[in-house]
Design an enzyme around this catalytic site. Structure first.
Site, PDB file in Angstrom:
ATOM      1  N   ARG A 214       0.970  -1.110   0.107  1.00 21.38           N
ATOM      2  CA  ARG A 214      -0.205  -0.039   0.455  1.00 21.38           C
ATOM      3  C   ARG A 214       0.450   1.246  -0.005  1.00 21.38           C
ATOM      4  NH1 ARG A 214      -3.834   1.815   5.027  1.00 21.38           N
ATOM      5  NH2 ARG A 214      -4.735   3.738   3.673  1.00 21.38           N
ATOM      6  N   HIS A 215       0.480   2.765  -0.771  1.00 14.11           N
ATOM      7  CA  HIS A 215       0.994   3.764  -0.908  1.00 14.11           C
ATOM      8  C   HIS A 215       1.511   4.257   0.865  1.00 14.11           C
ATOM      9  CE1 HIS A 215      -2.720   5.542   0.468  1.00 14.11           C
ATOM     10  NE2 HIS A 215      -3.109   5.427  -0.205  1.00 14.11           N
TER      11      HIS A 215
ATOM     12  N   GLU B 158      -7.370   3.615  -6.628  1.00  9.75           N
ATOM     13  CA  GLU B 158      -8.281   3.639  -6.294  1.00  9.75           C
ATOM     14  C   GLU B 158      -9.444   3.623  -5.614  1.00  9.75           C
ATOM     15  OE1 GLU B 158      -8.796   1.181  -2.990  1.00  9.75           O
ATOM     16  OE2 GLU B 158      -7.854   2.967  -1.681  1.00  9.75           O
TER      17      GLU B 158
ATOM     18  N   THR C  98      -0.831   9.365   3.610  1.00 11.20           N
ATOM     19  CA  THR C  98      -0.588  11.077   2.807  1.00 11.20           C
ATOM     20  C   THR C  98      -1.404  11.508   4.288  1.00 11.20           C
ATOM     21  OG1 THR C  98      -2.719  10.253   2.412  1.00 11.20           O
ATOM     22  CG2 THR C  98      -1.265   9.398   0.644  1.00 11.20           C
TER      23      THR C  98
ATOM     24  N   TRP D 277      -3.972  13.374   3.307  1.00  6.78           N
ATOM     25  CA  TRP D 277      -4.594  13.152   4.177  1.00  6.78           C
ATOM     26  C   TRP D 277      -5.243  11.675   4.631  1.00  6.78           C
ATOM     27  CZ3 TRP D 277      -8.466  14.452  -1.447  1.00  6.78           C
ATOM     28  CH2 TRP D 277      -8.651  15.880  -0.793  1.00  6.78           C
TER      29      TRP D 277
ATOM     30  N   ARG E  45      -0.287   9.650  -5.311  1.00  5.29           N
ATOM     31  CA  ARG E  45       0.803   8.657  -3.553  1.00  5.29           C
ATOM     32  C   ARG E  45       1.350   7.781  -4.450  1.00  5.29           C
ATOM     33  NH1 ARG E  45      -4.542   9.105  -3.771  1.00  5.29           N
ATOM     34  NH2 ARG E  45      -5.783   7.734  -2.578  1.00  5.29           N
TER      35      ARG E  45
ATOM     36  N   GLN F  66     -10.323   9.324  -0.055  1.00  2.00           N
ATOM     37  CA  GLN F  66      -8.824  10.646  -1.085  1.00  2.00           C
ATOM     38  C   GLN F  66      -9.428   9.228  -2.270  1.00  2.00           C
ATOM     39  OE1 GLN F  66      -4.827  10.624   0.815  1.00  2.00           O
ATOM     40  NE2 GLN F  66      -5.285   8.681   1.126  1.00  2.00           N
ATOM     41  N   GLY F  67      -9.713   8.470  -2.052  1.00  2.00           N
ATOM     42  CA  GLY F  67     -10.104   7.713  -3.715  1.00  2.00           C
ATOM     43  C   GLY F  67      -9.430   7.899  -4.996  1.00  2.00           C
TER      44      GLY F  67
END
Length: 194
Positions: free
Chosen positions: A9-10, A90, A13, A15, A63, A22-23
């Protein structure tokens, strides 16, 4: 049978910290997020002897791109080898994107989604059923690869894991993946790499 997948996973972030949906929108990695990407690269280095036969796939969202580029820098892999694929972008949160989670929890739309997360399509967004369709298309296309590194997002990774390990819908929806966890998917099973 799908190939061996190193699923990442990134990194964290801004957010994520602010607890915003984020989506498809983006916010940059935090300092901690960049460090998580480096640490995840070191985990990969412990488990992969040669990167010659490994393909690297990433979501094209900022991201994930930032994360996969950090990983490539750490592993001295040419960034031109990264394959960006829209099918592992995402989950689209539609009207929730950019909004704080706590504000959206009170909305009627959120309550409808919670009642049937798998099938409910958020306004201007997606349902898990839609995400699963595009993810399955991606997995079917890469099934003859020897091994891949895949950098994406929590909701997409949840769906990948569900398909890969044959989890039912209920099990799939409960899956979590912190930003600092690398998962090894192999022979229809998963394990955390340390």
């Amino acid at each position: 049978m799908y190939p061996t997948i190193f699923l990442i996973r990134h990194g964290q972030t801004e957010w994520n910290v602010e607890r915003r949906f984020q989506g498809r929108l983006n916010s940059p990695l935090t300092k901690k997020g960049r460090l998580q990407a480096k640490e995840n690269a070191l985990k990969l280095k412990k488990y992969i002897d040669k990167f010659d036969n490994i393909k690297i796939f990433s979501s094209p969202l900022g991201r994930a791109k930032e994360t996969v580029e950090i990983i490539c820098n750490e592993l001295e892999i040419d960034k031109s080898n990264i394959i960006y694929d829209n099918r592992i972008m995402e989950f689209s949160y539609g009207i929730f994107e950019g909004q704080k989670v706590e504000d959206m929890l009170k909305t009627e739309e959120f309550q409808k989604r919670e009642a049937d997360k798998w099938n409910y399509q958020i306004e201007n967004g997606e349902s898990y059923r839609i995400v699963q369709k595009r993810v399955k298309d991606f997995l079917d296309e890469i099934k003859f690869e020897k091994g891949i590194i895949l950098v994406a997002h929590e909701m997409v990774n949840r769906t990948i894991r569900g398909l890969y390990c044959n989890y039912n819908i209920e099990e799939t929806l409960k899956l979590k993946q912190p930003n600092n966890v690398v998962l090894l998917l192999k022979n229809k099973e998963e394990k955390i790499l340390t």
